[in-house]
Design a protein around this motif. Structure first.
Motif, PDB file in Angstrom:
ATOM      1  N   LEU A  54     -86.822   4.734  37.732  1.00 59.53           N
ATOM      2  CA  LEU A  54     -88.022   5.577  37.784  1.00 59.53           C
ATOM      3  C   LEU A  54     -88.476   6.007  36.397  1.00 59.53           C
ATOM      4  CD1 LEU A  54     -87.262   7.762  40.939  1.00 59.53           C
ATOM      5  CD2 LEU A  54     -88.739   5.753  40.748  1.00 59.53           C
ATOM      6  N   PHE A  55     -87.509   6.117  35.466  1.00 62.23           N
ATOM      7  CA  PHE A  55     -87.881   6.502  34.101  1.00 62.23           C
ATOM      8  C   PHE A  55     -88.827   5.464  33.485  1.00 62.23           C
ATOM      9  CE2 PHE A  55     -87.118   6.364  29.473  1.00 62.23           C
ATOM     10  CZ  PHE A  55     -87.553   7.639  29.145  1.00 62.23           C
ATOM     11  N   GLU A  56     -88.673   4.218  33.906  1.00 64.60           N
ATOM     12  CA  GLU A  56     -89.566   3.174  33.391  1.00 64.60           C
ATOM     13  C   GLU A  56     -91.029   3.518  33.694  1.00 64.60           C
ATOM     14  OE1 GLU A  56     -88.710   0.354  31.521  1.00 64.60           O
ATOM     15  OE2 GLU A  56     -86.894   1.591  31.401  1.00 64.60           O
ATOM     16  N   ILE A  57     -91.244   4.150  34.837  1.00 64.45           N
ATOM     17  CA  ILE A  57     -92.589   4.578  35.214  1.00 64.45           C
ATOM     18  C   ILE A  57     -92.926   5.917  34.541  1.00 64.45           C
ATOM     19  CG2 ILE A  57     -94.097   5.211  37.142  1.00 64.45           C
ATOM     20  CD1 ILE A  57     -93.184   2.253  37.107  1.00 64.45           C
ATOM     21  N   GLU A  58     -91.990   6.861  34.641  1.00 60.47           N
ATOM     22  CA  GLU A  58     -92.247   8.207  34.118  1.00 60.47           C
ATOM     23  C   GLU A  58     -92.576   8.177  32.625  1.00 60.47           C
ATOM     24  OE1 GLU A  58     -89.173  10.535  37.169  1.00 60.47           O
ATOM     25  OE2 GLU A  58     -88.505   9.913  35.178  1.00 60.47           O
ATOM     26  N   ASP A  59     -91.880   7.302  31.899  1.00 67.65           N
ATOM     27  CA  ASP A  59     -92.076   7.209  30.458  1.00 67.65           C
ATOM     28  C   ASP A  59     -93.500   6.777  30.133  1.00 67.65           C
ATOM     29  OD1 ASP A  59     -91.184   7.383  27.823  1.00 67.65           O
ATOM     30  OD2 ASP A  59     -90.700   5.249  27.744  1.00 67.65           O
ATOM     31  N   ARG A  60     -94.062   5.985  31.016  1.00 65.10           N
ATOM     32  CA  ARG A  60     -95.429   5.494  30.775  1.00 65.10           C
ATOM     33  C   ARG A  60     -96.496   6.473  31.277  1.00 65.10           C
ATOM     34  NH1 ARG A  60     -92.177   1.027  31.790  1.00 65.10           N
ATOM     35  NH2 ARG A  60     -92.632  -0.862  30.594  1.00 65.10           N
ATOM     36  N   CYS A  61     -96.167   7.191  32.389  1.00 64.79           N
ATOM     37  CA  CYS A  61     -97.203   8.044  32.971  1.00 64.79           C
ATOM     38  C   CYS A  61     -97.081   9.518  32.562  1.00 64.79           C
ATOM     39  CB  CYS A  61     -97.252   7.899  34.485  1.00 64.79           C
ATOM     40  SG  CYS A  61     -95.804   8.485  35.336  1.00 64.79           S
ATOM     41  N   PRO A  94     -92.702  17.426  27.989  1.00 59.02           N
ATOM     42  CA  PRO A  94     -91.361  17.235  27.438  1.00 59.02           C
ATOM     43  C   PRO A  94     -90.284  17.024  28.500  1.00 59.02           C
ATOM     44  CG  PRO A  94     -91.978  19.540  27.292  1.00 59.02           C
ATOM     45  CD  PRO A  94     -93.194  18.795  27.791  1.00 59.02           C
ATOM     46  N   ALA A  95     -90.616  17.236  29.762  1.00 59.68           N
ATOM     47  CA  ALA A  95     -89.603  17.074  30.822  1.00 59.68           C
ATOM     48  C   ALA A  95     -89.234  15.608  31.032  1.00 59.68           C
ATOM     49  CB  ALA A  95     -90.104  17.676  32.127  1.00 59.68           C
ATOM     50  N   VAL A  96     -90.094  14.693  30.581  1.00 57.29           N
ATOM     51  CA  VAL A  96     -89.786  13.272  30.773  1.00 57.29           C
ATOM     52  C   VAL A  96     -88.837  12.820  29.662  1.00 57.29           C
ATOM     53  CG1 VAL A  96     -90.705  10.942  30.941  1.00 57.29           C
ATOM     54  CG2 VAL A  96     -92.007  12.865  31.863  1.00 57.29           C
ATOM     55  N   MET A  97     -87.592  12.697  30.014  1.00 54.68           N
ATOM     56  CA  MET A  97     -86.539  12.346  29.053  1.00 54.68           C
ATOM     57  C   MET A  97     -85.659  11.282  29.697  1.00 54.68           C
ATOM     58  SD  MET A  97     -85.743  13.248  25.982  1.00 54.68           S
ATOM     59  CE  MET A  97     -86.417  14.869  25.622  1.00 54.68           C
ATOM     60  N   HIS A  98     -85.097  10.404  28.907  1.00 56.34           N
ATOM     61  CA  HIS A  98     -84.304   9.323  29.500  1.00 56.34           C
ATOM     62  C   HIS A  98     -83.133   9.896  30.308  1.00 56.34           C
ATOM     63  CE1 HIS A  98     -82.033   5.680  30.116  1.00 56.34           C
ATOM     64  NE2 HIS A  98     -83.086   4.993  29.723  1.00 56.34           N
ATOM     65  N   PRO A  99     -82.948   9.428  31.550  1.00 56.77           N
ATOM     66  CA  PRO A  99     -81.894  10.022  32.398  1.00 56.77           C
ATOM     67  C   PRO A  99     -80.479   9.762  31.884  1.00 56.77           C
ATOM     68  CG  PRO A  99     -82.913   8.131  33.488  1.00 56.77           C
ATOM     69  CD  PRO A  99     -83.751   8.439  32.279  1.00 56.77           C
ATOM     70  N   LEU A 100     -80.313   8.813  30.978  1.00 52.50           N
ATOM     71  CA  LEU A 100     -78.966   8.565  30.455  1.00 52.50           C
ATOM     72  C   LEU A 100     -78.693   9.321  29.157  1.00 52.50           C
ATOM     73  CD1 LEU A 100     -78.357   4.750  31.087  1.00 52.50           C
ATOM     74  CD2 LEU A 100     -77.747   6.712  32.499  1.00 52.50           C
ATOM     75  N   SER A 101     -79.581  10.241  28.797  1.00 48.07           N
ATOM     76  CA  SER A 101     -79.388  10.972  27.539  1.00 48.07           C
ATOM     77  C   SER A 101     -78.034  11.673  27.503  1.00 48.07           C
ATOM     78  CB  SER A 101     -80.514  11.995  27.338  1.00 48.07           C
ATOM     79  OG  SER A 101     -81.764  11.338  27.233  1.00 48.07           O
ATOM     80  N   VAL A 102     -77.688  12.356  28.574  1.00 41.93           N
ATOM     81  CA  VAL A 102     -76.406  13.081  28.580  1.00 41.93           C
ATOM     82  C   VAL A 102     -75.207  12.129  28.564  1.00 41.93           C
ATOM     83  CG1 VAL A 102     -74.938  14.609  29.958  1.00 41.93           C
ATOM     84  CG2 VAL A 102     -77.320  15.213  29.538  1.00 41.93           C
ATOM     85  N   PRO A 103     -75.161  11.120  29.461  1.00 42.47           N
ATOM     86  CA  PRO A 103     -74.019  10.197  29.376  1.00 42.47           C
ATOM     87  C   PRO A 103     -73.911   9.471  28.039  1.00 42.47           C
ATOM     88  CG  PRO A 103     -75.179   9.906  31.443  1.00 42.47           C
ATOM     89  CD  PRO A 103     -76.018  10.822  30.613  1.00 42.47           C
ATOM     90  N   ARG A 104     -75.028   9.301  27.354  1.00 47.77           N
ATOM     91  CA  ARG A 104     -74.972   8.647  26.052  1.00 47.77           C
ATOM     92  C   ARG A 104     -74.432   9.576  24.971  1.00 47.77           C
ATOM     93  NH1 ARG A 104     -81.016   5.955  26.172  1.00 47.77           N
ATOM     94  NH2 ARG A 104     -80.488   4.058  27.337  1.00 47.77           N
ATOM     95  N   MET A 105     -74.811  10.844  25.041  1.00 44.99           N
ATOM     96  CA  MET A 105     -74.445  11.750  23.942  1.00 44.99           C
ATOM     97  C   MET A 105     -73.107  12.452  24.158  1.00 44.99           C
ATOM     98  SD  MET A 105     -76.705  15.243  24.376  1.00 44.99           S
ATOM     99  CE  MET A 105     -78.287  14.556  24.812  1.00 44.99           C
TER     100      MET A 105
END
Lengths: 93, 414
Positions: free
Chosen positions: A42-49, B128-139
């Motif tokens: 879903l991030f693939e979409i969210e990142d764009r929109c 700013p709420a749109v952040m990669h969901p793997l940010s925490v597992p990565r860091m």
């Protein structure tokens, strides 16, 4: 286009068989995505929109086509009924 | 209690893409230090760095592209060490094999990218709420340990030690104890660090401990134990070793690269950054005592040697106190003069180079030591490597901000 983004992501990043998507009745559950896979997709979409899609786990119970329709509806609600043109290439990871 | 053997080693460092390249460059006295990349230099034009000799992602499966850079380094080093040790994924005794990782600032690249994205999003009036969901597992600090245990299917304990500059030395020591005392039969020990990022470098610069560029040759700017030293240079990379009980190694006729035999650790409990000689001496004496060795039995010591004003003088005094008269015959060098300071990965990288020096009978130099500080009066193997040496045992020191002191001893296992 939305469908292309999601399918490309699942094929290229999650190793899904492209033939799966030939089935018009494909269930999201048949893609065998865990909860982390789902939010990554879903991030693939969210990142764009530019907004977060609500309650992503509900998609697990849907047909793949219904999930795409639901996502498209959410995007249109955020864009005065329009569906913006998205780049197939993700902006960032 | 069992003997603990080193059956595999690996490294990706500023000196090379693997351990052999790294050691060859160290013997050649090649300094891998240069000016910082543009994203750092725009704010800190005088700051130097020692970047890894290879991009870790280029040495890994494409599926690893999304991992934090430190985790990528860890996987590269672990792959080499496990291959060296002849251990494939999913071994039969997977529950008896642990993963021990040392890392100073895990996920630095992910954190920097997260804040850069946040700033850009706010500038663009985005969400700013749109952040990669793997940010925490990565860091998360244990991301590297998780990645290695999952890739190799190792079901023993998966531990991460964050003890600043002593992180991976502690990881070696604790894995050594676990195997020696029978809790495990083998362990993959890794140190990784990847914080050559604008945010991390701004923070380090504020401490005023970074080396100033040498006017004649920037690559020779880090000068441990030298009169004109001005501090250290941050490096990045990883190193790994496979430790194994002698019983397990013998059962599969695996040759050993050496034996870990001494681990000393102490805490200054006095100052956040200023070192204490008394507790450094304690760590070195503990390691010698555990190894059952006398000071004169050690022929080479890889010093912590960060090229700071206080650190080098205190360590020199500590070595003299711990080794007594044997200090006069002890060869000491700081390889940070060449590969920079890898913080959480420095202890294990220097330990790997020391074990390789022991086996090769060739000592890497303090490559930039042209004019010694009179207060630093040991044999620091200045400028060029020393060959044809008889080395039966080595010591490696790691002294950390926060006051943690670790000394490790290894000896030959012929």
């Amino acid at each position: 286009m939305l469908e292309d983004i999601v399918k490309s992501y699942l094929i290229d990043n999650k190793g899904k068989d492209p033939a799966l998507f030939d089935n018009p009745d494909l269930l999201v559950s048949e893609l065998k995505l865990d909860s982390l896979d789902m939010v990554e997709m879903l991030f693939e979409i969210e990142d764009r929109c530019g907004f977060q899609l609500p309650d992503p786990m509900r998609y697990a119970q849907m047909h793949f086509s219904a999930m795409l329709a639901d996502i498209e509806q959410a995007i249109r609600e955020h864009n005065n009924g329009e569906l913006p043109a998205f780049d197939l290439q993700a902006t960032s990871h | 209690m069992t003997n603990v053997l080193i059956t595999g080693m690996g490294a990706i460092s500023p000196l090379g893409a693997d351990r052999r390249q790294s050691f060859a460059a160290a013997l050649a006295g090649r300094c891998a230090i240069g000016r910082a990349a543009p994203d750092i230099a725009q704010w800190l034009p005088q700051v130097l760095t020692a970047p890894a000799a290879a991009e870790p992602s280029s040495l890994l499966d494409p599926r690893c592209a999304g991992l934090d850079r430190a985790t990528q380094f860890a996987l590269v080093a672990a792959n080499e060490a496990l291959c060296d040790a002849g251990i494939a994924a999913h071994p039969d005794d997977a529950r008896r094999i642990g993963v021990y990782v040392g890392i100073g600032f895990g996920g630095a690249q992910t954190v920097d990218a997260l804040y850069a994205r946040l700033q850009q999003t706010l500038r663009d009036n985005g969400n700013p709420a749109v952040m990669h969901p793997l940010s925490v597992p990565r860091m998360m600090a244990n991301a590297a340990a998780a990645a290695v245990s999952m890739q190799y299917g190792l079901h023993g304990p998966s531990y991460t030690y964050s003890v600043a500059c002593a992180s991976s030395a502690v990881a070696i020591g604790e894995a050594f104890r676990a195997i020696r005392d029978g809790y495990l039969d083998a362990a993959v020990v890794i140190g990784a660090e990847a914080m050559l990022t604008p945010g991390a470098m701004l923070a380090w610069n504020a401490l005023r401990v970074m080396a100033k560029p040498d006017a004649d040759d920037v690559s020779r700017s880090c000068r441990p134990f030298a009169k004109g030293r001005s501090g250290f240079v941050l490096g990045e990379g990883a190193a790994a070793i496979v430790l194994e009980s002698e019983t397990r190694a013998r059962s599969r006729a695996q040759a050993a690269l050496g034996e870990v035999c001494g681990y000393g650790c102490s805490s200054d409990a006095s100052h956040l950054t200023a070192p204490s000689s008394e507790e450094q001496v304690t760590a070195m004496r503990q390691a010698l005592a555990q190894a059952g060795l006398e000071p004169g039995d050690i022929q080479y010591l890889n010093a912590h040697g960060t090229a700071t004003e206080a650190g080098d003088v205190v360590e020199t005094a500590s070595i003299r106190a711990a080794f007594g008269a044997a200090a006069e015959r002890l060869a000491v060098s700081s390889t940070k003069s060449m590969h920079g300071h890898l913080i959480g990965a420095s202890g294990i990288l220097e330990f790997v180079l020391s074990v390789m020096a022991m086996n090769a009978g060739a000592l890497p130099p303090t490559a930039t030591l042209d004019e010694p500080d009179p207060r630093c009066d040991l044999d620091f193997v200045p400028r060029t490597a020393r060959h044809d040496c008889e080395v039966s045992a080595i010591m490696s020191n790691s002294f950390a901000f926060g006051g943690s002191n670790v000394s490790l001893v290894a000896r030959r296992h012929d």
